[in-house]
Each structure stands twice: as structure tokens, then as C-alpha cells.
Design an enzyme around this catalytic site. Structure first.
Site, PDB file in Angstrom:
ATOM      1  N   ASP A 160       2.314  11.519  -4.075  1.00  0.00           N
ATOM      2  CA  ASP A 160       2.131   9.910  -4.831  1.00  0.00           C
ATOM      3  C   ASP A 160       2.582   9.958  -5.711  1.00  0.00           C
ATOM      4  O   ASP A 160       3.068  10.425  -6.549  1.00  0.00           O
ATOM      5  CB  ASP A 160       0.827   9.157  -4.126  1.00  0.00           C
ATOM      6  N   HIS A 217      -0.686   3.084  -6.790  1.00  0.00           N
ATOM      7  CA  HIS A 217      -0.966   3.360  -5.332  1.00  0.00           C
ATOM      8  C   HIS A 217      -1.579   4.864  -5.041  1.00  0.00           C
ATOM      9  O   HIS A 217      -2.299   4.273  -3.938  1.00  0.00           O
ATOM     10  CB  HIS A 217       1.023   3.604  -4.881  1.00  0.00           C
ATOM     11  N   SER A 542       0.341   3.035   4.310  1.00  0.00           N
ATOM     12  CA  SER A 542      -0.032   3.818   3.045  1.00  0.00           C
ATOM     13  C   SER A 542      -0.775   4.193   2.964  1.00  0.00           C
ATOM     14  O   SER A 542      -2.154   5.082   2.423  1.00  0.00           O
ATOM     15  CB  SER A 542       0.561   3.416   2.110  1.00  0.00           C
TER      16      SER A 542
END
Length: 760
Positions: A160, A217, A542
Site C-alpha cells: 500500500d 491509506h 480497500s
């Protein structure tokens, strides 16, 4: 305990679409070089190519330097005019080949070189909780956490945007990582290892770079999968409680592959998977979506790399994507990856809209300031369909008014900033039709209520009828639980059917308004630079995928010797296709029962997955035949499988439903009987008898060769056959349908089946 499995049907239109996708090899040839830009100027620009070459003899004995030299032998030279290296990555495990900077002409020139197989421009992927462990039942008496299973000894590799130091990644109560793990926090990563974060590395065009997260994220995803317990977690005072990941005692190894806000290049993803295999992680969690549909599995770094990872016993978990609610929007559909769609939970952060005519509509927002006087009815203004851009707000007076804004196009928080800067008092976000009933509780900078499409349409109709005399206010209701129905499929969650006639998504998991670790302050005091660690609520598949990665860690802790396919099976067959009230899961796009292409097997059920009773295992050696059956050439299969010996032209092909997958997907024609065989492995140590119960859609006949499966103990197998046919087209109400085969003992196991019907 509950054990379940899926049955599925498909229709004429879907059948044709699936066939057009499945047989997608032009004239049976593998194009040696791909440059699909269609722009002559690309001839003068260097691009990153993924190049497949034949594995040299004795490749396993080659040192890293020797392998690099072999790969450089395919290049016109080793150094660019700028002084930078041409060779970006030299891959050892994930594929036989390399990534390099080339012009299209240079890539084409390699076609004549001995050992060259295929080259393509790299694709770019894009990055796609105090409550969810409780919502999934993990903390209940007798369930996983209560029995001491918190994922100890399992390493989750997260690909990520990196990670930010946060209390969620503290190592209180954490054991040392397992001895088999070979990774570390390299000095250039900027990350300090402990017993929680046991590895960190950044990948950017062949350089080792910082793995610190400057986006948020990656930190959020890692926190969902395996964040440690943190007291007092909240977002602007909402959703307060103790935060943790699904596997709070599992270890994390971080592979930063996403830069420039959200871009995640294939070359870096493949390098990270290569490293993760070498590091010997147990699980790969990859919340990475594709920017464009791919025709072949080898054109997607996530799916290509996951096939190699599978052969090393690594379970790969990834997202269905955020392309819903339309059909055929699913990103990752290979049978060797766990593909996860997103659901809403039973928690809402209520912000109610009250109109001047007395109507009230329940919305959501995480920012609920005491300073906002809800007793004051304010004038409503609407800048039109321009989604409340700063420019559109210049054309109207929004000072001390409530501004109506359409959802989408730009980030909702950014719209709020524009409204606030223009002097607006509050904002009402109205979903587009495709957003349906999925709403977000974001950390806004001004009072906001995010409404469903139905409610937003009513507010807009009120404004249009009353114009300048229309008024409204927002009344905050804080955090509320036990909302019904739940779970429900998020409207944005991508849907099948898919390329390979495998039912996808495999399962659903919480992915709406998920609270987890965050590097930045949020709300009115938000900062664009990392600050004191906080939490944030964001949504997407996600967020769903790391929930499942965490569940895989719990299973690996309890059953360390289970194969990846056994773990897939346990998760898929134990999933629930009904909500908390026993009804079929609702689709937030239509507010009706979701179809099988949105639900897959259903919502993950961790406790059931830990004790599935029966599992369906797949020998990975069958996948080359499966690829051949999809129309792949021998050359294509070899570049994915890294081995020669497969001859697609003469190899016996297998139908997708012949894989011993924990779901069945078939296309039916009148008079046709499709025969399917499944083999189950009994993973419970006790003697048990399972009895069959078949649920089929109207007009479909499903016949079993056995009505009972008897097992005397652990690791015993049994096989049963299924005949599927159309009994009566007149009784079929849809061109596709779903059913299930349930195996009942003291527990229940179901096999989902998908049916497709011909054009009638």
C-alpha cells in the site's frame, strides 16, 4: 457454528458476455510487445516495460548479481543518457523477467532475441475500526478472541502507501516475530521495527525508498488488518471506543508501492511481492484496484504475483474494486486470490436534515459541532449540477446558508471546504442515483448531512418548489448502533460476472465508514502534513479486504498447516448470505435483495471460518489446464507458471466449474445437463455425518449423487457429483439465479451455485 457454500446461474446476455471475455486470445497468439497508447510520440519517450523472458538453466543457483546480468543482456545498454539505470527490477520469484526503461522501438527489438517471451507497458493500480470486530462477532464469548486467538505468530504483508507511526502499531503484548520470517525494516524505510511492525521497505522505480505513509491509506489498511488495541479511539468525538484490527496480535510487514498520492505501478507491486515471498510472509493484503480492465491475468501485477505467492503457501487477499453498482466492474477475479466486496455495518453517525415543511431525513457526518445552532432554519441554496466547485459557488450568495451539493466528481470534504470558504453555514450532500443508499460519515470542516439518493431527491424537489423561501437545518444525533437492515452491500462495491466463470466477489466484509489509524488531524483542524496520530473513518473495498486478511491470520493461527485453498474454502463456505434478521442481504443501490454478482457467498463469518467442518481444496497444479481452457496459449501459461511442459494445444481442458472451488458457476441451455464433481476434506477430528439440503431457483433441477457424507475422523475425504439442468424455463423469473447445497451435521456447510440461462 455454520458452514456454507454457493451455487450460481447465468443468462443469455451474461453468458455471451462471459464467453466473449473468456475466449480472448486473438488468433491464438501472444503478442510479443504491447504498446497500446496509439501515439507516435511514445517512440521518443522512455516508458517502464514488464518483460518476460525464459528462465535460464540453473536459475535457482544464480546469485542476484548473475540474474541481473542475464536480464541486462536483453537491453540495448545498461545506462540511460541521464545516467540512470535502465534495469529497474530483476525479478526472481514472482516471475521470470524484469522491469526496465525502454522506448517502444527498443522493446520491439527484443522480439528477435533468444529467450525473449513477452513485453508490455506496466499498468498502474490505484488504492481502492472500533466496531467491526464486535460486529463480526470476534469478541463474543466463545468466539476467536475469547478463546485466545488474536493472530499470534502470523505475518501479514501489506502492499500500500506505507505506514505512519501510530499507537495502533505499538507492540504491547506482542510476541517476537516467527523465526521463519526473514524481513526487516531497512534503514532507508524510515520505519523503526518492533514486534508489531517487523518489516518495512519502499519500492519506487528500482530504488529503495522511504516507507513512511504520507497519504493515510496504507496506515488505515494496516490498522484494520492487525492494529493493536488502542483505548479512546474516536473521530471528532464520534464512534468512540477501543480500536483494534481483526488480528490484533498478528505481525505486519510493510511494502510501500503507492506514491504520488494514489498511483501504484505494476513494476513496484511485482518487486514487493517478490520481496514478500523472500521474507516469507503468510498473507498478502493488497487493497489495490486497477485503472483499466485487463484481458489476461498476467497483465495485472496483483493476480500474476499472487499465483507465484500461492505456490509458496501465501494467501493473497485483494479488493473487488469500487466500480459498482454496474455489472462487470470487478477488478481481481482469479480463483487463486480472495476477492472481497464491501458492506455497511449497523453503525451510523447520524446527522438529520429537517426541512421547512417539517420533513426529516436521516443522513450522516462525523463532524457534529456543539456550536451549530440546529434550532435556526437557514435558507437553502443550490449551485446546480457542478458538484459545488469553488467556481460554481462564486455565482450565488451562500453566506450563512445551507448549500445543496451533489455527491461525486470531487472529494466530499473538499466540497465542504469550498462551501466553508465561501461563507456557507452548512452543506447537504445528495447522492447520485448510482450511489443509492450508501452514505459516508466523513470528518468534514463544517456541519454536513450526507443523504441517500431517495432522500436527497426529495430535498432537491422541495428546494425547486419553494426556491428562495426553502429552509432547512441539520440536527446531530451522534453514534447509533443496531441499525437495520445490516449488513448491506455498498453501492460502490464492484460486481461480477467475471472473466473466468468463477463466482466473484468471493465474500463481503465491512467497508463503509470504517474507523482505523490515520496519520493526520481531521475535521476543521485538519493538516496536510502528518501530526499527532489520530483515527479516521473512510470507505471502500480497500477497507473490506484487510478485514478478510485479518481473518486469514486468525485461521493461520488455529490451523497453521492448512493450504491457501483450504483457507479460501473455510472463509467462502462459512459466509452468510443473510443479514442480522435472517433476510437476504440488501443492495444499497436498489434497496432490494442483492444479486449473487454483488454478494458472492455473503458476509464473512470469522467464527464459522475457524471451524468449517469441511473444506474444498485445489491442487495448484491444475491451474495451467484452467488457463488453457480460458483460451490462453502455451506461451502465456508458461510465463505465468514459470515452467514448461504444458501444451495448451493438446492439453485436456477443464471447465471453470470443474475446479474444486467452494462455489459453482454454470451456464445452462435447454436439454443440457451439466455434471459437476466436488471433493471435500473433513477437518474436524470427530466422526460426523453430513446430510444434504438443496435450494435451487424455480425451474432449475439440482440432483446429488449422495444425500449423506460420512466421516470417521480428521483428514478423511469424500466426493459427490451434482447434475444441474433446466427443469422449466417458464418457472425462471430471471436470466440468472443462485442456490445452495447445504451439508448439515451439528453445523451447516453450504456450497453456492450460480446458474445462467439461455435467451428465451
Amino acid at each position: 457454528m455454520e458452514h456454507r457454500r454457493p451455487l450460481v446461474l447465468k443468462c443469455c446476455v451474461l453468458f455471451l458476455l462471459l464467453n466473449s471475455l473468456a475466449f480472448r486470445v486473438s488468433e491464438g497468439q501472444l503478442l510479443p510487445v504491447v504498446d497500446d497508447q496509439g501515439d507516435s510520440t511514445t517512440s521518443y519517450r522512455l516508458r517502464t516495460y514488464i518483460v518476460h523472458v525464459k528462465r535460464p538453466e540453473g536459475a535457482r543457483l544464480l546469485t542476484g548479481h548473475e540474474l541481473k546480468q542475464w536480464h541486462e543482456s536483453f537491453l540495448p545498454n545498461t545506462t540511460l543518457d541521464s545516467g540512470k539505470r535502465r534495469l529497474i527490477y530483476s525479478y526472481r520469484e514472482v516471475m521470470s523477467g524484469f522491469a526496465a526503461k525502454l522506448t517502444p522501438e527498443e522493446a520491439t527489438a527484443m522480439r528477435s532475441m533468444e529467450g525473449f517471451v513477452y513485453a508490455r507497458l506496466e499498468a498502474t493500480h490505484r488504492i481502492a475500526t472500533t466496531h467491526t470486530p464486535q460486529f463480526l462477532g470476534l469478541s463474543q464469548t466463545g468466539r476467536a478472541w475469547d478463546s485466545g486467538n488474536e493472530g499470534k505468530g502470523v505475518v501479514i504483508g501489506v502492499l500500500d502507501s506505507g505506514i505512519w507511526p501510530h499507537p495502533s502499531f505499538g507492540d504491547d503484548g506482542m510476541p517476537a516475530p516467527p523465526q521463519k520470517f526473514k524481513g526487516s525494516c531497512i534503514p532507508l524505510s524510515g520505519v523503526t521495527c518492533n514486534n508489531k511492525i517487523v518489516g518495512a521497505m519502499g519500492f519506487l522505480e528500482g530504488e529503495e525508498v522511504i516507507a513512511i505513509d504520507h497519504h493515510g491509506h496504507g496506515t488505515h489498511v494496516a490498522g484494520i488488518a492487525a492494529g493493536n488495541f488502542v483505548e479512546g479511539a474516536e473521530v471528532l468525538g464520534m464512534a468512540a471506543g477501543k480500536a483494534s484490527g481483526i488480528a490484533p496480535k498478528a505481525h505486519l510487514s510493510i511494502y510501500k508501492v503507492c506514491f504520488d498520492d494514489v498511483d501504484c505501478p505494476d513494476s513496484d507491486i511485482l518487486a514487493a511481492i517478490d520481496q514478500a515471498i523472500e521474507d516469507r510472509v503468510d498473507i498478502l493484503s493488497m487493497s489495490l484496484g486497477t485503472t483499466a480492465a485487463t484481458s489476461y491475468y498476467f497483465e495485472d501485477g496483483v493476480q500474476l504475483g499472487s499465483l507465484t505467492a500461492l505456490r509458496h503457501g501465501i494467501v493473497s487477499v485483494t479488493t473487488a474494486g469500487n466500480g459498482g453498482p454496474m455489472f462487470n466492474t470487478l477488478h481481481h477475479d482469479a480463483p487463486w486470490v480472495l476477492t472481497v466486496g464491501a458492506t455497511s455495518t449497523d453503525r451510523r453517525i447520524r446527522a438529520k436534515v429537517k426541512l421547512g415543511n417539517g420533513e426529516e431525513f436521516a443522513g450522516e457526518s462525523a463532524y457534529q459541532p456543539d456550536s451549530f445552532d440546529s434550532s435556526i432554519m437557514r435558507t437553502i441554496v443550490y449551485p446546480g449540477e457542478d458538484h459545488c466547485s469553488a467556481e460554481s459557488l462564486k455565482t450565488i450568495d451562500v453566506r450563512d446558508k445551507i448549500v445543496l451539493c451533489s455527491a461525486g466528481e470531487t472529494e466530499e470534504v473538499e466540497k465542504g471546504k469550498a462551501v466553508s470558504e465561501a461563507g456557507g453555514a452548512a452543506m447537504i450532500i445528495m447522492n447520485r442515483k448510482k450511489d443509492g443508499y450508501t452514505t459516508s460519515a466523513e470528518a468534514h470542516v463544517l456541519p454536513v448531512s450526507h443523504l441517500s439518493y431517495e432522500d436527497g431527491s426529495k430535498v432537491l424537489a422541495y428546494f425547486k418548489s419553494q426556491k428562495s423561501s426553502s429552509t432547512a437545518t441539520i440536527i446531530f444525533g451522534g453514534t447509533v448502533f443496531e441499525q437495520r437492515p445490516s449488513p448491506t452491500v455498498a453501492s460502490f462495491s464492484s460486481r461480477g460476472p467475471n472473466n473466468g466463470n468463477i463466482l466473484k466477489p468471493d465474500v463481503l466484509a465491512p467497508g463503509v465508514n470504517i474507523l482505523a489509524a490515520w496519520p493526520f488531524m481531521v475535521g476543521p483542524d485538519a493538516s496536510a502534513t502528518p501530526s499527532n496520530p489520530t483515527f479516521n473513518m473512510i470507505s471502500g473495498t480497500s477497507m473490506a479486504a484487510p478485514h478478510v486478511a485479518g481473518i486469514v491470520a486468525l485461521i493461520k493461527n488455529s490451523h497453521p498447516n492448512w493450504s491457501p485453498s483450504a483457507i479460501h474454502s473455510a472463509i467462502i463456505t462459512s459466509a452468510k448470505d443473510t443479514d442480522s434478521d435472517g433476510n437476504y442481504i440488501i443492495d444499497e443501490y436498489t434497496n432490494e435483495a442483492a444479486n449473487v454478482f454483488a454478494v458472492g457467498a455473503g458476509q464473512v463469518n470469522p467464527s464459522g471460518a475457524l471451524d468449517p467442518g469441511l473444506v474444498y481444496e485445489i491442487d495448484p497444479a491444475i491451474y495451467p489446464k484452467y488457463l488453457c481452457s480460458l483460451g490462453y496459449t502455451t506461451e502465456m501459461v508458461e510465463l505465468m507458471w514459470h515452467k514448461s511442459g504444458v501444451q495448451c494445444e493438446t492439453e485436456e481442458h477443464i471447465n471453470p466449474w470443474d475446479l474444486n472451488y467452494p462455489s459453482i458457476s454454470v451456464v445452462l441451455s435447454p436439454g443440457e445437463v451439466i455434471k459437476v464433481r466436488r471433493t471435500v476434506n473433513h477437518v474436524d477430528g470427530s466422526a460426523e455425518t453430513y446430510r444434504a439440503k438443496v435450494t435451487a431457483p424455480p425451474g432449475i433441477a439440482v440432483e446429488l449423487s449422495k444425500q449423506e457424507l460420512q466421516f470417521s475422523g480428521l483428514d478423511k475425504e469424500d466426493t459427490f457429483d451434482i447434475d444441474i439442468s433446466i427443469e422449466s424455463l417458464d418457472k425462471t423469473s430471471k436470466p440468472y439465479g443462485r442456490g445452495k447445497i447445504e451439508w448439515d451435521s451439528d453445523v451447516q456447510q453450504h456450497l453456492n451455485v450460480e446458474f445462467g440461462l439461455p435467451d428465451s
